[in-house]
Design a protein around this motif. Structure first.
Motif, PDB file in Angstrom:
ATOM      1  N   LEU A 127      18.736  24.522 -21.413  1.00 36.32           N
ATOM      2  CA  LEU A 127      19.700  24.686 -22.507  1.00 36.32           C
ATOM      3  C   LEU A 127      20.705  25.773 -22.158  1.00 36.32           C
ATOM      4  O   LEU A 127      20.326  26.889 -21.789  1.00 36.32           O
ATOM      5  CB  LEU A 127      18.962  25.049 -23.799  1.00 36.32           C
ATOM      6  N   LEU A 128      21.999  25.444 -22.281  1.00 38.70           N
ATOM      7  CA  LEU A 128      23.092  26.390 -22.096  1.00 38.70           C
ATOM      8  C   LEU A 128      23.809  26.543 -23.428  1.00 38.70           C
ATOM      9  O   LEU A 128      24.196  25.549 -24.041  1.00 38.70           O
ATOM     10  CB  LEU A 128      24.074  25.886 -21.039  1.00 38.70           C
ATOM     11  N   LEU A 129      24.000  27.781 -23.868  1.00 39.34           N
ATOM     12  CA  LEU A 129      24.571  28.049 -25.185  1.00 39.34           C
ATOM     13  C   LEU A 129      25.752  29.001 -25.090  1.00 39.34           C
ATOM     14  O   LEU A 129      25.745  29.944 -24.297  1.00 39.34           O
ATOM     15  CB  LEU A 129      23.509  28.687 -26.091  1.00 39.34           C
ATOM     16  N   GLY A 159      14.007  26.856 -20.029  1.00 35.07           N
ATOM     17  CA  GLY A 159      14.649  28.079 -20.486  1.00 35.07           C
ATOM     18  C   GLY A 159      16.071  27.895 -20.949  1.00 35.07           C
ATOM     19  O   GLY A 159      16.600  26.773 -21.003  1.00 35.07           O
ATOM     20  N   THR A 160      16.699  29.034 -21.250  1.00 30.33           N
ATOM     21  CA  THR A 160      18.014  29.068 -21.879  1.00 30.33           C
ATOM     22  C   THR A 160      18.902  30.110 -21.208  1.00 30.33           C
ATOM     23  O   THR A 160      18.422  31.166 -20.805  1.00 30.33           O
ATOM     24  CB  THR A 160      17.873  29.438 -23.368  1.00 30.33           C
ATOM     25  N   VAL A 161      20.179  29.795 -21.102  1.00 24.17           N
ATOM     26  CA  VAL A 161      21.198  30.781 -20.747  1.00 24.17           C
ATOM     27  C   VAL A 161      22.183  30.822 -21.904  1.00 24.17           C
ATOM     28  O   VAL A 161      22.688  29.785 -22.327  1.00 24.17           O
ATOM     29  CB  VAL A 161      21.934  30.422 -19.443  1.00 24.17           C
ATOM     30  N   HIS A 162      22.435  32.013 -22.437  1.00 25.26           N
ATOM     31  CA  HIS A 162      23.300  32.172 -23.611  1.00 25.26           C
ATOM     32  C   HIS A 162      24.430  33.137 -23.265  1.00 25.26           C
ATOM     33  O   HIS A 162      24.188  34.276 -22.893  1.00 25.26           O
ATOM     34  CB  HIS A 162      22.475  32.725 -24.781  1.00 25.26           C
ATOM     35  N   GLY A 163      25.657  32.654 -23.390  1.00 26.46           N
ATOM     36  CA  GLY A 163      26.829  33.499 -23.186  1.00 26.46           C
ATOM     37  C   GLY A 163      27.586  33.686 -24.487  1.00 26.46           C
ATOM     38  O   GLY A 163      27.515  32.839 -25.380  1.00 26.46           O
ATOM     39  N   TYR A 164      28.330  34.786 -24.574  1.00 26.97           N
ATOM     40  CA  TYR A 164      29.027  35.125 -25.812  1.00 26.97           C
ATOM     41  C   TYR A 164      30.535  35.142 -25.582  1.00 26.97           C
ATOM     42  O   TYR A 164      31.039  35.793 -24.666  1.00 26.97           O
ATOM     43  CB  TYR A 164      28.546  36.484 -26.337  1.00 26.97           C
ATOM     44  N   GLY A 165      31.223  34.387 -26.445  1.00 31.53           N
ATOM     45  CA  GLY A 165      32.670  34.313 -26.361  1.00 31.53           C
ATOM     46  C   GLY A 165      33.199  33.344 -27.392  1.00 31.53           C
ATOM     47  O   GLY A 165      32.445  32.568 -27.978  1.00 31.53           O
ATOM     48  N   ASN A 166      34.495  33.389 -27.599  1.00 28.04           N
ATOM     49  CA  ASN A 166      35.140  32.501 -28.565  1.00 28.04           C
ATOM     50  C   ASN A 166      36.291  31.764 -27.899  1.00 28.04           C
ATOM     51  O   ASN A 166      36.243  30.556 -27.717  1.00 28.04           O
ATOM     52  CB  ASN A 166      35.618  33.290 -29.782  1.00 28.04           C
ATOM     53  N   ALA A 167      37.343  32.501 -27.497  1.00 29.53           N
ATOM     54  CA  ALA A 167      38.471  31.874 -26.829  1.00 29.53           C
ATOM     55  C   ALA A 167      38.057  31.346 -25.461  1.00 29.53           C
ATOM     56  O   ALA A 167      37.075  31.805 -24.862  1.00 29.53           O
ATOM     57  CB  ALA A 167      39.608  32.882 -26.682  1.00 29.53           C
TER      58      ALA A 167
END
Length: 214
Positions: A127-129, A159-167
């Motif tokens: 899962l990539l988020l 597992g999961t990789v979660h990145g944070y961003g909007n634009a």
């Protein structure tokens, strides 16, 4: 090994796609065959009442690209990695529809349902988020759904990789370096340590083997 990467965002150059491209790079570097698909290229409609729209030969009556993607890309894959933004604390509608549409082929009314079920089991799931919000449980619902899907299909949630961003491009500025993490996730996807114990699961005394001291 064969891996299918499915992107739930309609943005071709968005943050979810960037994570997917990074994991694709890692998979290819590790020597795995990789297929990269946007969900809205495969799914044009939601699941309907199979009793009403199933064709006379038992096949799904919805005319879009799902059948080919599911039968030719998903079922033969050893691993399935999904990438989605967090929309209203859940996965995108396009991605949810992809999971929902599987029912038509799993149901006993489909002529090849037993073969489909057999091919759905035993995969590696990733899962990539991407999300703007950083609260620890912002994606808990999505993670839980993938965990339950993995349990139900006797698959392994890797597992999961979660990145944070909007634009667009924000993930490249995330100091946690999620794109690098996604690339490494791809390299290790089929070999990384993943466990899901039940009460009667045989368990070794150590997770990583015998400890050594210098």
């Amino acid at each position: 090994m064969k891996a299918l990467i499915l992107i739930g965002s309609p943005r071709r150059d968005g943050n979810s796609a960037a994570l997917a491209q990074a994991v694709k790079k890692g998979l290819i570097e590790a020597g795995h065959e990789t297929r990269f698909i946007f969900a809205d290229d495969a799914v044009a409609g939601f699941l309907r009442d199979c009793r009403q729209c199933r064709r006379a030969d038992g096949e799904c009556g919805i005319e879009d690209g799902f059948r080919a993607t599911f039968l030719e890309d998903f079922l033969p894959a050893d691993g399935f990695i999904v990438a989605t933004p967090v929309y209203w604390y859940g996965m995108s509608a396009q991605l949810k529809a992809f999971f929902d549409r599987m029912f038509c082929y799993v149901a006993a009314s489909h002529p090849q349902s037993s073969l489909v079920v057999e091919q759905m089991t035993g995969k590696r799931i990733g899962l990539l988020l991407s999300s703007e919000e950083t609260f620890p449980t912002v994606a808990a619902g999505i993670v839980h759904q993938l965990q339950e899907y993995s349990r139900y299909t006797r698959s392994t949630f890797a597992g999961t990789v979660h990145g944070y961003g909007n634009a667009r491009g924000d993930l490249g500025r995330d100091p946690h370096r999620p794109l690098a993490s996604a690339e490494q996730f791809g390299r290790d996807f089929f070999t990384r340590h993943a466990t899901d114990y039940q009460i009667d699961t045989p368990r070794p005394g150590r997770v990583w083997g015998e400890c050594t001291t210098a």
